[in-house]
Design a protein around this motif. Structure first.
Motif, PDB file in Angstrom:
ATOM      1  N   ILE A  43      -1.079   8.758   2.398  1.00  0.00           N
ATOM      2  CA  ILE A  43      -1.655   7.524   2.940  1.00  0.00           C
ATOM      3  C   ILE A  43      -1.151   7.292   4.366  1.00  0.00           C
ATOM      4  N   GLU A  44      -2.074   6.881   5.223  1.00  0.00           N
ATOM      5  CA  GLU A  44      -1.749   6.495   6.601  1.00  0.00           C
ATOM      6  C   GLU A  44      -2.091   5.016   6.755  1.00  0.00           C
ATOM      7  N   ILE A  45      -1.220   4.267   7.426  1.00  0.00           N
ATOM      8  CA  ILE A  45      -1.416   2.824   7.584  1.00  0.00           C
ATOM      9  C   ILE A  45      -1.128   2.443   9.034  1.00  0.00           C
ATOM     10  N   VAL A  46      -2.041   1.668   9.625  1.00  0.00           N
ATOM     11  CA  VAL A  46      -1.874   1.209  11.004  1.00  0.00           C
ATOM     12  C   VAL A  46      -2.229  -0.274  11.072  1.00  0.00           C
ATOM     13  N   TYR A  47      -1.384  -1.049  11.736  1.00  0.00           N
ATOM     14  CA  TYR A  47      -1.639  -2.468  11.985  1.00  0.00           C
ATOM     15  C   TYR A  47      -2.311  -2.602  13.350  1.00  0.00           C
ATOM     16  N   ILE A  84      -8.559   8.551  -4.953  1.00  0.00           N
ATOM     17  CA  ILE A  84      -8.087   7.566  -5.934  1.00  0.00           C
ATOM     18  C   ILE A  84      -6.824   6.896  -5.401  1.00  0.00           C
ATOM     19  N   ASP A  85      -5.928   7.696  -4.827  1.00  0.00           N
ATOM     20  CA  ASP A  85      -4.707   7.136  -4.228  1.00  0.00           C
ATOM     21  C   ASP A  85      -5.054   6.112  -3.153  1.00  0.00           C
ATOM     22  N   LEU A  86      -6.062   6.430  -2.345  1.00  0.00           N
ATOM     23  CA  LEU A  86      -6.493   5.499  -1.298  1.00  0.00           C
ATOM     24  C   LEU A  86      -6.980   4.192  -1.921  1.00  0.00           C
ATOM     25  N   GLY A  87      -7.769   4.298  -2.964  1.00  0.00           N
ATOM     26  CA  GLY A  87      -8.264   3.096  -3.638  1.00  0.00           C
ATOM     27  C   GLY A  87      -7.143   2.254  -4.220  1.00  0.00           C
ATOM     28  N   ILE A  88      -6.160   2.910  -4.800  1.00  0.00           N
ATOM     29  CA  ILE A  88      -5.020   2.175  -5.363  1.00  0.00           C
ATOM     30  C   ILE A  88      -4.222   1.501  -4.248  1.00  0.00           C
ATOM     31  N   ALA A  89      -4.030   2.201  -3.138  1.00  0.00           N
ATOM     32  CA  ALA A  89      -3.300   1.620  -2.002  1.00  0.00           C
ATOM     33  C   ALA A  89      -4.048   0.412  -1.448  1.00  0.00           C
ATOM     34  N   LEU A  90      -5.365   0.538  -1.315  1.00  0.00           N
ATOM     35  CA  LEU A  90      -6.167  -0.590  -0.832  1.00  0.00           C
ATOM     36  C   LEU A  90      -6.079  -1.772  -1.793  1.00  0.00           C
ATOM     37  N   GLY A  91      -6.198  -1.486  -3.073  1.00  0.00           N
ATOM     38  CA  GLY A  91      -6.100  -2.550  -4.075  1.00  0.00           C
ATOM     39  C   GLY A  91      -4.747  -3.237  -4.049  1.00  0.00           C
ATOM     40  N   SER A  92      -3.706  -2.453  -3.868  1.00  0.00           N
ATOM     41  CA  SER A  92      -2.358  -3.028  -3.790  1.00  0.00           C
ATOM     42  C   SER A  92      -2.225  -3.940  -2.576  1.00  0.00           C
ATOM     43  N   ALA A 109       0.837  -1.206   0.000  1.00  0.00           N
ATOM     44  CA  ALA A 109       0.000   0.000   0.000  1.00  0.00           C
ATOM     45  C   ALA A 109       0.871   1.256   0.000  1.00  0.00           C
ATOM     46  N   ARG A 110       1.936   1.219   0.779  1.00  0.00           N
ATOM     47  CA  ARG A 110       2.827   2.383   0.869  1.00  0.00           C
ATOM     48  C   ARG A 110       3.496   2.679  -0.469  1.00  0.00           C
TER      49      ARG A 110
END
Length: 184
Positions: free
Chosen positions: A36-40, A123-131, A24-25
């Motif tokens: 993009i922000e990502i948290v586990y 759109i960036d969020l959608g691409i990150a999610l898809g990735s 995603a990153r």
């Protein structure tokens, strides 16, 4: 050494989630700018999300209960969000404003997510999610993108983003994210 899969399943799911996060990153971003922000999330923090979702079901959307059950069947959650207030500067008007400078003057608010948002950032969020979910599929880890998880996590202050999606991860004999009955 003998290892039963049940003894390392959670570790395998965590490794998958971390690789998903990196996918995603590194996903393409508008103008190469990363918002993009990502948290586990795992363990007790997941239960906090599930409890918040059940609380939110009192507002009328009973599918929060169904999705909370899915959270409880998961081994981990990846929260992926975006900051939509940062424009790309192309004046595309997809956000509903005449220009990026007009967009920047907008009063940003929202009960669940904050908006308005730059369309390119979404759109960036959608691409990150898809990735991210592409990687989970390649690794054989069950996932589903769920906005209700994102709302609950955002309300709990677990991630600093304007729009957030939750991606629960599971390595069970059957995916807990499909063939789910709606709550009545």
């Amino acid at each position: 050494m003998l290892l039963n899969e049940k003894d390392f399943k959670n570790e395998g799911v965590k490794i998958a989630a971390l690789i998903m996060a990196e996918s995603a990153r590194t996903a393409p971003k508008s103008k190469g700018e990363d918002t993009i922000e990502i948290v586990y999330v795992d363990g007790e923090e997941m239960e906090k999300i599930a409890a918040k979702m059940e609380e939110m079901a009192e507002g009328g959307d009973k599918d929060f209960i169904r999705d909370a059950e899915s959270v409880r069947k998961s081994q981990a959650i990846l929260l992926i969000g975006a900051k939509g207030d940062r424009t790309v500067g192309v004046n595309c008007q997809a956000c509903g404003f005449e220009s990026c400078s007009e967009f920047k003057k907008a009063d940003r608010k929202g009960e669940n997510f904050v908006g308005p948002n730059c369309a390119f950032r979404m759109i960036d969020l959608g691409i990150a999610l898809g990735s991210a979910v592409k990687v989970s599929a390649m690794l054989g880890i069950d996932t589903r993108i769920m906005y209700r998880i994102g709302i609950a996590a955002k309300k709990l202050g677990m991630i600093d983003a304007d729009v957030v999606m939750g991606v629960p991860l599971s390595a069970l004999g059957k995916s807990p994210y499909f063939d789910r009955a709606p709550k009545k």
